[in-house]
Structures are given as structure tokens and as C-alpha cells.
Write an enzyme that holds these catalytic residues in place. Structure first.
Site, mmCIF file in Angstrom:
data_model
loop_
_atom_site.group_PDB
_atom_site.id
_atom_site.type_symbol
_atom_site.label_atom_id
_atom_site.label_comp_id
_atom_site.label_asym_id
_atom_site.label_seq_id
_atom_site.Cartn_x
_atom_site.Cartn_y
_atom_site.Cartn_z
ATOM 1 N N GLY A 267 47.549 52.171 37.432
ATOM 2 C CA GLY A 267 46.751 53.408 37.209
ATOM 3 C C GLY A 267 47.119 54.046 36.074
ATOM 4 O O GLY A 267 46.751 55.208 35.685
ATOM 5 N N SER A 268 47.705 53.458 35.204
ATOM 6 C CA SER A 268 48.246 54.194 33.535
ATOM 7 C C SER A 268 46.730 54.401 32.999
ATOM 8 O O SER A 268 46.776 55.309 32.209
ATOM 9 C CB SER A 268 49.572 53.488 32.943
ATOM 10 O OG SER A 268 49.017 52.070 32.481
ATOM 11 N N ASN A 269 46.266 53.330 32.788
ATOM 12 C CA ASN A 269 44.954 53.459 32.039
ATOM 13 C C ASN A 269 44.264 54.582 32.663
ATOM 14 O O ASN A 269 43.479 55.571 32.055
ATOM 15 C CB ASN A 269 43.864 52.393 31.936
ATOM 16 C CG ASN A 269 44.723 51.104 30.963
ATOM 17 O OD1 ASN A 269 44.479 51.489 29.765
ATOM 18 N ND2 ASN A 269 45.522 50.235 31.298
ATOM 19 N N LEU B 191 36.174 40.825 41.778
ATOM 20 C CA LEU B 191 34.726 40.864 41.235
ATOM 21 C C LEU B 191 33.762 41.662 41.796
ATOM 22 O O LEU B 191 33.557 42.160 42.917
ATOM 23 C CB LEU B 191 34.381 39.490 41.545
ATOM 24 C CG LEU B 191 33.367 38.683 40.977
ATOM 25 C CD1 LEU B 191 33.769 38.593 39.274
ATOM 26 C CD2 LEU B 191 32.790 37.270 41.362
ATOM 27 N N HIS C 277 40.423 44.245 29.371
ATOM 28 C CA HIS C 277 41.439 42.906 29.565
ATOM 29 C C HIS C 277 42.514 42.809 28.736
ATOM 30 O O HIS C 277 42.128 42.853 27.429
ATOM 31 C CB HIS C 277 40.414 41.613 29.821
ATOM 32 C CG HIS C 277 41.318 40.492 30.111
ATOM 33 N ND1 HIS C 277 41.424 40.078 31.406
ATOM 34 C CD2 HIS C 277 41.791 39.338 29.342
ATOM 35 C CE1 HIS C 277 42.154 38.822 31.452
ATOM 36 N NE2 HIS C 277 42.460 38.794 30.243
ATOM 37 N N ASP D 50 35.493 38.706 33.664
ATOM 38 C CA ASP D 50 36.048 38.745 31.926
ATOM 39 C C ASP D 50 35.286 38.103 31.079
ATOM 40 O O ASP D 50 35.629 37.323 30.116
ATOM 41 C CB ASP D 50 37.403 38.050 31.807
ATOM 42 C CG ASP D 50 38.236 38.502 32.655
ATOM 43 O OD1 ASP D 50 38.314 39.863 32.668
ATOM 44 O OD2 ASP D 50 39.333 37.961 33.114
ATOM 45 N N GLU E 252 46.216 49.636 24.395
ATOM 46 C CA GLU E 252 45.130 50.325 25.789
ATOM 47 C C GLU E 252 44.925 51.740 25.572
ATOM 48 O O GLU E 252 44.022 52.254 25.829
ATOM 49 C CB GLU E 252 45.676 49.719 27.112
ATOM 50 C CG GLU E 252 45.579 48.238 27.101
ATOM 51 C CD GLU E 252 45.938 47.602 28.401
ATOM 52 O OE1 GLU E 252 45.463 46.552 28.742
ATOM 53 O OE2 GLU E 252 46.548 48.405 29.300
HETATM 54 C C1 GRF Z 1 45.735 46.647 32.152
HETATM 55 O O1 GRF Z 1 46.608 45.801 31.462
HETATM 56 C C2 GRF Z 1 44.532 46.254 31.953
HETATM 57 O O2 GRF Z 1 44.219 45.471 30.849
HETATM 58 C C3 GRF Z 1 44.162 45.240 33.040
HETATM 59 O O3 GRF Z 1 44.947 45.676 34.123
HETATM 60 C C4 GRF Z 1 45.850 46.470 33.604
HETATM 61 C C5 GRF Z 1 46.185 47.815 34.151
HETATM 62 O O4 GRF Z 1 47.044 48.586 34.134
HETATM 63 N N1 GRF Z 1 42.843 45.088 33.096
HETATM 64 P P1 GRF Z 1 47.090 50.003 34.735
HETATM 65 O O5 GRF Z 1 47.120 49.906 36.286
HETATM 66 O O6 GRF Z 1 46.398 50.651 34.069
HETATM 67 O O7 GRF Z 1 48.648 50.541 34.445
#
Ligand code: GRF
Length: 194
Positions: A18-20, A93, A110, A151, A180
Site C-alpha cells: 500500500g505504499s502507492n 483481474l 505496472h 497489463d 512510482e
Molecule cells: C507497485 O510496484 C506497482 O507498480 C505494482 O504493485 C506494486 C504495489 O506496491 N502494481 P505498493 O503496494 O503500493 O507498495
């Protein structure tokens, strides 16, 4: 995408760390261009759940039945009235009914330069290991619209990074992570304002 002044609602789907998700929540809290109103996960032990608790954003758990059943998923998602649905490390999916219902409004990130190193099973360290194994000179991220195939949807943005001969998969993962954090919120912002 929208020229009125109402704040855009973002919904995030995530399966892991969940860092994103955390980064997107924080960036848009700061800029006020949008608000993450809800996060969903399919994984009851995902790190994203705790991050949401800390940030005071609701995080719902989608049952395996809901993840598979497009109409059930639409019901759940529609309640949040999302302008955009963001897949941030969501590993399932998306059912075709959901893709159709929210066409052009579901984005995925991705960690490679698609179409290279994409598709089922190509996630997380599997991607970076394959890139290093093949001696690639560059890698990067792809932010794309979601269709019925893993993707595969139309690309919104790609950002590249050099791969050096002594990079390990974890060193490459760290470079990709930096991209990211910088570019995923920016791609969302660009889409919301175009
Ligand atoms: C990221 O590298 C993203 O590109 C991929 O899954 C990862 C998720 O990382 N789809 P996080 O859970 O957001 O840390």
C-alpha cells in the site's frame, strides 16, 4: 476529464503493502485536487489496511465472490461514486462488466515498460528479477487504462530509469519505487485535468 470545480473522488484498489495508496492519499490531501474517499483490498492481511487506519481513510475488504462477480463489484464501487478507480498493486483481474461500466476511468500502474514484462504472474520482484536476468539497459513504470486483459490497456504514461550492470533486483525495485511515488499522482492529476 472534468472542468467543474467539484472535488474529484478517487477510489483505490490494492492487494499488498500500500505504499502507492498512501502516497496518493497524502499528495491529494495536500493539493486538494482530488480526494481518496475509499480504499478496497481483496487481501485481509494487506499492509494497506493499517496504512488506511493511520490516515483515517475507510478500507473495505472485498470477498473473493465480489472480486469475481462483476455486478457485485459494480454495486460496491458505485456506492462511492468514483470519478477514477486506481489500481495500486491490485493483483486480481477486473471483471469485464466493471471494465465496461467504468470505461476510461480505471487506471493501473505496472513496474515495467509494458508491453515488456507484463501479464499474469509478472508482479513485484518477479518483474525486476526478469529484467536483471535479461540484462536490460533500462526499465521503468507504465500507467495505463485497464481493460479485460492483464497489463494490456491503453498507455497513459511511461517513465524510464537506467539499469546498471551491478543493479540487483532490490536495487532496481528501489529505483522503480521512486518513480512510482513521483509519477503516479502526477498521471492521475493530468488525467483529471485534461
Ligand atoms: C507497485 O510496484 C506497482 O507498480 C505494482 O504493485 C506494486 C504495489 O506496491 N502494481 P505498493 O503496494 O503500493 O507498495
Amino acid at each position: 476529464m472534468n472542468s467543474d470545480s467539484k472535488q474529484h473522488k478517487l477510489v483505490i484498489l490494492a492487494s499488498g503493502n500500500g505504499s502507492n495508496a498512501e502516497n496518493i492519499i497524502k499528495v491529494f490531501r495536500e493539493t486538494r485536487e482530488a480526494e481518496v474517499v475509499q480504499v478496497f483490498t481483496n487481501n485481509p492481511s494487506a499492509g494497506v489496511i493499517d496504512r488506511c487506519r493511520q490516515l483515517d481513510v475507510p478500507c473495505g475488504i472485498l470477498s473473493p465472490q465480489t472480486c469475481k462477480n462483476g455486478n457485485r463489484m459494480i454495486d460496491v464501487l458505485e456506492k462511492t461514486q468514483p470519478d477514477l478507480i486506481i489500481l495500486a498493486g491490485y493483483l486480481r483481474l477486473i471483471p469485464s462488466e466493471v471494465v465496461k461500466k467504468f470505461e476510461g476511468r480505471i487506471l493501473n500502474i505496472h513496474p515495467s515498460l509494458l508491453p515488456s514484462y507484463g501479464g499474469k504472474g509478472m508482479y513485484g520482484m518477479h518483474v525486476h528479477e526478469a529484467v536483471i536476468r535479461n540484462g536490460e539497459k533500462e526499465s521503468g513504470i507504465t500507467i495505463h487504462f485497464v481493460n479485460e486483459v492483464y497489463d494490456d490497456g491503453q498507455v497513459l504514461m511511461q517513465q524510464k530509469v537506467d539499469v546498471s550492470p551491478d543493479d540487483t533486483p532490490s536495487a532496481l525495485a528501489a529505483k522503480i519505487h521512486t518513480l512510482e511515488m513521483k509519477w503516479f499522482p502526477e498521471a492521475i492529476r493530468q488525467l483529471l485535468t485534461r
